[in-house]
Motif scaffolding. Sequence first.
Motif, PDB file in Angstrom:
ATOM      1  N   LEU A  87      19.600  -5.438 -15.101  1.00  0.00           N
ATOM      2  CA  LEU A  87      18.499  -6.398 -15.052  1.00  0.00           C
ATOM      3  C   LEU A  87      18.983  -7.839 -15.130  1.00  0.00           C
ATOM      4  N   LEU A  88      18.278  -8.699 -14.410  1.00  0.00           N
ATOM      5  CA  LEU A  88      18.556 -10.135 -14.411  1.00  0.00           C
ATOM      6  C   LEU A  88      17.406 -10.876 -15.089  1.00  0.00           C
ATOM      7  N   ASP A  89      17.654 -12.116 -15.449  1.00  0.00           N
ATOM      8  CA  ASP A  89      16.635 -12.918 -16.124  1.00  0.00           C
ATOM      9  C   ASP A  89      15.728 -13.592 -15.097  1.00  0.00           C
ATOM     10  N   VAL A  90      15.032 -12.761 -14.310  1.00  0.00           N
ATOM     11  CA  VAL A  90      14.123 -13.256 -13.273  1.00  0.00           C
ATOM     12  C   VAL A  90      12.876 -12.379 -13.261  1.00  0.00           C
ATOM     13  N   PRO A  91      11.770 -12.861 -12.693  1.00  0.00           N
ATOM     14  CA  PRO A  91      10.599 -11.989 -12.518  1.00  0.00           C
ATOM     15  C   PRO A  91      10.914 -10.875 -11.515  1.00  0.00           C
ATOM     16  N   TYR A  92      10.307  -9.713 -11.710  1.00  0.00           N
ATOM     17  CA  TYR A  92      10.466  -8.596 -10.781  1.00  0.00           C
ATOM     18  C   TYR A  92       9.104  -8.263 -10.181  1.00  0.00           C
ATOM     19  N   PHE A  93       9.120  -7.867  -8.908  1.00  0.00           N
ATOM     20  CA  PHE A  93       7.877  -7.590  -8.191  1.00  0.00           C
ATOM     21  C   PHE A  93       7.805  -6.116  -7.801  1.00  0.00           C
ATOM     22  N   HIS A  94       6.598  -5.564  -7.885  1.00  0.00           N
ATOM     23  CA  HIS A  94       6.336  -4.180  -7.515  1.00  0.00           C
ATOM     24  C   HIS A  94       5.624  -4.164  -6.164  1.00  0.00           C
ATOM     25  N   ILE A  95       6.253  -3.534  -5.173  1.00  0.00           N
ATOM     26  CA  ILE A  95       5.694  -3.453  -3.820  1.00  0.00           C
ATOM     27  C   ILE A  95       5.667  -1.988  -3.396  1.00  0.00           C
ATOM     28  N   VAL A  96       4.558  -1.557  -2.810  1.00  0.00           N
ATOM     29  CA  VAL A  96       4.416  -0.173  -2.362  1.00  0.00           C
ATOM     30  C   VAL A  96       4.182  -0.148  -0.854  1.00  0.00           C
ATOM     31  N   PHE A  97       5.033   0.581  -0.142  1.00  0.00           N
ATOM     32  CA  PHE A  97       4.883   0.757   1.305  1.00  0.00           C
ATOM     33  C   PHE A  97       4.360   2.165   1.577  1.00  0.00           C
ATOM     34  N   THR A  98       3.271   2.256   2.343  1.00  0.00           N
ATOM     35  CA  THR A  98       2.626   3.537   2.650  1.00  0.00           C
ATOM     36  C   THR A  98       2.517   3.711   4.154  1.00  0.00           C
ATOM     37  N   ILE A  99       2.811   4.913   4.639  1.00  0.00           N
ATOM     38  CA  ILE A  99       2.638   5.190   6.067  1.00  0.00           C
ATOM     39  C   ILE A  99       1.287   5.869   6.279  1.00  0.00           C
ATOM     40  N   PRO A 100       0.633   5.654   7.432  1.00  0.00           N
ATOM     41  CA  PRO A 100      -0.683   6.241   7.697  1.00  0.00           C
ATOM     42  C   PRO A 100      -0.654   7.771   7.685  1.00  0.00           C
ATOM     43  N   VAL A 114      11.329  11.596   8.708  1.00  0.00           N
ATOM     44  CA  VAL A 114      10.206  10.701   8.395  1.00  0.00           C
ATOM     45  C   VAL A 114      10.476   9.917   7.113  1.00  0.00           C
ATOM     46  N   TYR A 115      10.945  10.601   6.077  1.00  0.00           N
ATOM     47  CA  TYR A 115      11.166   9.926   4.798  1.00  0.00           C
ATOM     48  C   TYR A 115      12.352   8.962   4.862  1.00  0.00           C
ATOM     49  N   ASN A 116      13.394   9.321   5.612  1.00  0.00           N
ATOM     50  CA  ASN A 116      14.514   8.390   5.783  1.00  0.00           C
ATOM     51  C   ASN A 116      14.068   7.129   6.518  1.00  0.00           C
ATOM     52  N   ALA A 117      13.219   7.312   7.516  1.00  0.00           N
ATOM     53  CA  ALA A 117      12.689   6.156   8.250  1.00  0.00           C
ATOM     54  C   ALA A 117      11.851   5.268   7.334  1.00  0.00           C
ATOM     55  N   LEU A 118      11.106   5.895   6.420  1.00  0.00           N
ATOM     56  CA  LEU A 118      10.292   5.141   5.469  1.00  0.00           C
ATOM     57  C   LEU A 118      11.178   4.294   4.550  1.00  0.00           C
ATOM     58  N   HIS A 156       0.798  12.341   0.845  1.00  0.00           N
ATOM     59  CA  HIS A 156       0.546  10.895   0.881  1.00  0.00           C
ATOM     60  C   HIS A 156       1.876  10.161   0.671  1.00  0.00           C
ATOM     61  N   PRO A 157       2.754  10.149   1.690  1.00  0.00           N
ATOM     62  CA  PRO A 157       4.094   9.565   1.515  1.00  0.00           C
ATOM     63  C   PRO A 157       4.047   8.046   1.330  1.00  0.00           C
ATOM     64  N   HIS A 158       4.728   7.561   0.296  1.00  0.00           N
ATOM     65  CA  HIS A 158       4.834   6.132   0.036  1.00  0.00           C
ATOM     66  C   HIS A 158       6.040   5.882  -0.865  1.00  0.00           C
ATOM     67  N   LYS A 221      -0.664   5.672  19.281  1.00  0.00           N
ATOM     68  CA  LYS A 221      -1.825   4.834  19.592  1.00  0.00           C
ATOM     69  C   LYS A 221      -2.713   4.624  18.370  1.00  0.00           C
ATOM     70  N   ALA A 222      -2.894   5.693  17.588  1.00  0.00           N
ATOM     71  CA  ALA A 222      -3.769   5.605  16.407  1.00  0.00           C
ATOM     72  C   ALA A 222      -3.183   4.696  15.340  1.00  0.00           C
ATOM     73  N   VAL A 223      -1.878   4.820  15.067  1.00  0.00           N
ATOM     74  CA  VAL A 223      -1.286   4.048  13.969  1.00  0.00           C
ATOM     75  C   VAL A 223      -1.076   2.582  14.341  1.00  0.00           C
ATOM     76  N   MET A 224      -0.871   2.301  15.633  1.00  0.00           N
ATOM     77  CA  MET A 224      -0.651   0.910  16.038  1.00  0.00           C
ATOM     78  C   MET A 224      -1.958   0.124  16.120  1.00  0.00           C
ATOM     79  N   SER A 225      -3.076   0.838  16.092  1.00  0.00           N
ATOM     80  CA  SER A 225      -4.373   0.156  16.187  1.00  0.00           C
ATOM     81  C   SER A 225      -4.975  -0.163  14.825  1.00  0.00           C
ATOM     82  N   LYS A 226      -4.265   0.186  13.744  1.00  0.00           N
ATOM     83  CA  LYS A 226      -4.807  -0.055  12.405  1.00  0.00           C
ATOM     84  C   LYS A 226      -3.863  -0.919  11.583  1.00  0.00           C
TER      85      LYS A 226
END
Length: 387
Positions: A87-100, A114-118, A156-158, A221-226
């Motif tokens: 750990l460093l003496d800086v703020p840490y951010f929590h980010i969640v990436f989810t695939i459709p 799929v999971y490696n690509a994620l 629900h992969p994320h 087509k479905a995932v690129m439209s959302k």
Amino acid sequence: MRPKYEISEVLNLYKEDYLQNYKTSSHHLRTLNALQICRTSVLGGHVLKCKECSHVEIRYNSCRNRHCPKCQQVAKERWIMERESELLDVPYFHIVFTIPHEFNPLARRQTKQVYNALFRASWGTISTFASDPKHIGAKTGMSTVLHTWGQQLSLHPHVHCIVPGGGINPQGKWVFPKKYAKRSKRNIKYLFPKKALSKVFRAKFMEEIRNELEIPQHIAKAVMSKNWVVYAKRPFFGPKQVIEYLGRYTHKIAISNHRLVDIRNKEVTFKYKDYKTKDFSKTMTLDAGEFIRRFCLHILPSGFMKMRHYGILSSRNKSVDLNRAKEFFGLEKWERQKINWEIIAEQKLKINPSECKKCGQLSLEIVQTINADRGPPLKTIMQQCIS
């Protein structure tokens, strides 16, 4: 407190019925078998006797499977203790990436791809923003863990990502995000703009997955439209808060024993959280076979790494880049450490392995080893030790 029901009970009662009705891979079957026999005489164990009061107890071995709800506590605490020195003496951010959810059929058939690509798309997104001088213009890092489930055991992969606020430049200086220069660090809500993160992540993932698989046109087509979902929380302040939060996510499994409410009549009832209505006390009842099927959706491929580190936090970069950041902040140098389970039990779990449950003295010692599958009956062992 010990849970009232366990996943192993569901398997003991209904696994054979499940195998008759559902196709199961050998890897999934080995995992279910491991969970079923965890901490039983099948795996062997040790007989311990108290030198003070002659109390005898038996401790059976754990299966150590990463999908087992009974084997994650020590592994989680070891992981946290290893991360503390990073750990460093800086703020840490929590980010969640989810695939459709349109990718779920592919995730069931081509799980690794799929999971490696994620993973790659998530890090590619973060590193792209971090290297941009408009945001940071330096090399950052990321610790990430894969989750594949929703509260109702659906697929629900994320990935949950913890990212430090800033990065190290070639001169060995820590560079904070540009927005920090204009505002107080405690007023910064997000590391990078969420909408921009979503668009870049979508492009990165589609590029990565197309390098691995042929994507059906109707899915593309479905995932690129959302709009894709990228969740970002306010930053953490202080190492303790980061470590405590990481511990919730690193060694979670699809469902814990404590969420099981009832097992009867070939049905399993469990608790879940409904985030839409903010009701955290709902229950769901599933046919036992369907429950096991959903559980198997979240058994990862053999050898697949569900926790990964990138940038300055990757294994090959810690000794150089992370220690340069440590030096900048005047922190103790990072070094690889190995922590045995006895230390974890005493320091983190407040359990002393040598403490006698009857007299409370630290006087338990191993007097006999029970070999797996070949140990004598429990009553025979107890009688031998007492005599």
